[in-house]
Design a protein around this motif. Sequence first.
Motif, short mmCIF file in Angstrom:
data_model
loop_
_atom_site.label_atom_id
_atom_site.label_comp_id
_atom_site.label_asym_id
_atom_site.label_seq_id
_atom_site.Cartn_x
_atom_site.Cartn_y
_atom_site.Cartn_z
N ASN A 167 5.36 0.49 3.90
CA ASN A 167 5.06 1.84 4.38
C ASN A 167 5.66 2.09 5.76
OD1 ASN A 167 3.41 0.14 5.79
ND2 ASN A 167 1.49 1.21 5.35
N THR A 168 6.90 1.62 5.96
CA THR A 168 7.56 1.79 7.25
C THR A 168 8.87 2.56 7.06
OG1 THR A 168 8.99 -0.18 7.19
CG2 THR A 168 6.70 -0.51 7.85
N PRO A 175 3.83 -10.17 2.77
CA PRO A 175 3.24 -8.83 2.86
C PRO A 175 2.90 -8.22 1.50
CG PRO A 175 5.60 -8.78 3.33
CD PRO A 175 5.19 -10.22 3.31
N TYR A 215 0.41 -8.43 6.18
CA TYR A 215 0.34 -7.26 7.07
C TYR A 215 0.56 -5.97 6.30
CZ TYR A 215 5.19 -9.10 7.26
OH TYR A 215 6.42 -9.65 6.96
N PHE A 216 0.28 -4.85 6.94
CA PHE A 216 0.34 -3.50 6.39
C PHE A 216 -0.88 -3.17 5.51
CE2 PHE A 216 5.19 -4.24 6.35
CZ PHE A 216 5.30 -3.89 7.69
N ASP A 235 -4.58 -8.51 8.75
CA ASP A 235 -4.35 -7.27 9.49
C ASP A 235 -5.66 -6.51 9.63
OD1 ASP A 235 -3.57 -4.80 10.43
OD2 ASP A 235 -2.07 -4.42 8.88
N GLU A 244 -4.47 -1.93 9.84
CA GLU A 244 -4.31 -1.16 8.60
C GLU A 244 -5.15 -1.72 7.46
OE1 GLU A 244 -0.35 0.89 7.80
OE2 GLU A 244 0.31 -0.97 8.77
N LYS A 299 2.80 -1.11 14.87
CA LYS A 299 3.53 0.04 14.35
C LYS A 299 3.41 1.29 15.20
CE LYS A 299 3.35 0.82 9.87
NZ LYS A 299 2.80 0.91 8.50
N CYS A 357 1.43 -6.64 12.63
CA CYS A 357 2.66 -6.83 11.86
C CYS A 357 3.76 -7.18 12.87
CB CYS A 357 3.03 -5.57 11.06
SG CYS A 357 3.38 -4.12 12.08
N HIS A 412 8.86 -2.76 14.60
CA HIS A 412 8.65 -1.34 14.32
C HIS A 412 8.34 -0.50 15.55
CE1 HIS A 412 8.77 -2.70 10.20
NE2 HIS A 412 7.78 -3.54 10.46
N LYS A 443 4.30 7.14 4.25
CA LYS A 443 2.91 6.86 4.59
C LYS A 443 2.00 6.90 3.36
CE LYS A 443 2.35 7.67 9.51
NZ LYS A 443 3.74 7.63 9.94
#
Length: 750
Positions: free
Chosen positions: A118-119, A208, A243-244, A265, A268, A295, A325, A329, A601
């Motif tokens: 989601n980046t 991830p 992460y994320f 994480d 998020e 992020k 993360c 970013h 997103k």
Amino acid sequence: MYSKAIIGYPRVGKLRELKFSTEKYFRGEESKEQLEAVAKSIREEQWILQKRKGIDFIPSNDFSFYDNMLDTIILLGAIPKEYKNLKVDMLDTYFAMARGYQGEKGDVKALPMKKWFNTNYHYIVPIIEDDMKFTCNVDNLVKYYKEALSLDIRTTPSIIGPFTFLKLARFNGKKGINDVCYDILNIYNEVLSKLVSLEVEVVQVHEPYLVMDLNEEDKELFTDLYTRLFTNSKSLKIVLQSYFGDIRDIYEEVCKLDFYGIGIDFIEGKQSLSLIKEKGFPKEKVLFAGIVNGKNIWRNDYSKTIELIREIENYADKIVLNTSCSLLHVPYTLDNETNLEEDKKKYFAFAEEKLGELEELSKILSGKEENLLVKNKELFKEGRIAEENKHIVLNEEDFNRKPSRKERKKIQKEFFKLPILPTTTIGSFPQTKDVKVIRKKYKQGEITSSEYDKEIKNYIKDVIKLQEDLDIDVLVHGEYERNDMVEYFGENLNGYLFTEKAWVQSYGTRCVKPPIIWGDITRIKPITVEYSKYAQSLTKKPVKGMLTGPVTILNWSFPREDISLRDMAFQIGGAIRDEVLDLEKAGIKIIQIDEAAIKEKLPLRKADWYTEYLDWAIKAFRLVHSKVEATTQIHTHMCYSEFKDIVKDIDNMDADVISFESSKSNLDIVEYLKQVNFETEVGPGVYDIHSPRVPSKKEIICLIKKLRENIDKEDLWINPDCGLKTRGEKETIESLRNMVKATKEIREVI
């Protein structure tokens, strides 16, 4: 004090040194040795900084010349044979996979590229062939570890794990994950054995993909892979980094495996805290707690973070303070920002400052330097924004365009009278050095507004003539006045802040400078009308007005944390709606509203798609164009995002035409559009603009024929897969010429 770790660090250099050196290497202006020297200096500078900031688990191998997934392809020897057949050295093979290659050694396209979870970062997609023989190549992994050791810094080598690699790979042939997983695992065992021989103590393995929706088969695969991996690497301490999001689907299985540490994480990961509270955390393992946001760029609220850590301490005996993360970013450092006022600058933390936050949190949690907590509390007590948040009052009428798309299609076919398979481009044309110099001179006050305006209009005049000479059907003005498709609009909206050198890597050598949403968003004045109107005055062919959509502007900015994403999207949507209506009044009858980041997103878990995102994201786009006339044709564009699962929602955006990337994706999405009776007219990209390679006419003809198998000729547009901003002029003209010739040849037989 608490130990501190980071998952990764930016790698293009404080002032984008790696970007510029790499691009010089591509142009033959620098040698491989010069490029390697620049890369080494960046790595060493970062390791020294991280050691000085007290980071205990300093990663190595988080550096990359282009992309870490591409590095993993090299690590595992998963190189498709067409790139091996080029018979160039390993670095040039690496870049050929990233960018394609066209020269005396051969002609190959680049590997596919997709968004990294989601980046706004893009990764190179591994292609697994049936006859692929995997081989271990640890040269860089070893080199980076030894480089750090020479500085008296013992790093934790960092690699992408086998589960994530396999789940993100594309299988070209009959074989699937289960057919190759153990062959790949054998290479991972070789990699870990090499690290053991170097007396490496700790290694970070990134997985991830664990934060995605996982089924029983996924969980069995992950468990089996790591059970086998631990059998051969007992002397190595492996830290699993996720992460994320949270790892709710596989938390218990992960806890049972023989990891030294588990990265979770807490930024998020919505269920991360409840997971350790309800299911516990193994006493013998170390919890790498992701509590500093990797992020976003706002300062950490120490009081809230300390409260979270104290809660975690009830369930985990050993805790390492970790970033949520990789810091890839966020920008490098606030030190480069000399124009930001101090009363605003103090609210931000870039990568270097986040290292400081980890250090300060460790001291506070250890009962030292209470003044750090007091100072942080004062920052959050001040109240960053004095004014109240503005909420746009909207009703259902603001989201519904009339008449229906089916009726509009008939009206627009008659109004525009375009040929079958109309040709167009996505918006931008090559941004030469001369263009950038003109913009820089204007920004620095070296030329007047009228002088700048004259120069930009000369470029517009030239590009309109070029497109007419190429016989493209729907033209664009080239976007020469724009530094970036988001920053340019942000500069013309109230509520934004801008940086000087806060660059963030998007892919390869491509960096972006996301603006910061500071306050409420409103439009200051018309943004694009003058140049669009001028371009249209030069030709009888339609010229597209080019705008960036509200969701993309939001997703490619650093957002506020004090109001919802929904509120920000609607504020931006209201501003862009004003621009759309002004373009229409100025006689611009085709308006493209790019939503390149519509999926960015989108929550990684499907259960959250509609409750947390699509319910307002689709509406934000509809808000922008709901008031235009039936004869105004609304286009949109989407970049490297897999949107098969939300294709009906995209259709529900109610645009008239959508263009998107497909040249490197095996046309999977195109076949799916037919299955779901997609109503919007479509322009799948017929060639890859992220590569300097020029597609032949024959190649494009073959692709158009494939498109025609699934898309009605009345609904098909022909265009590149993205904007041409980063390409050279010569290759752009040749590619577009071949595109138009191929289209005309197809028209003659349909």
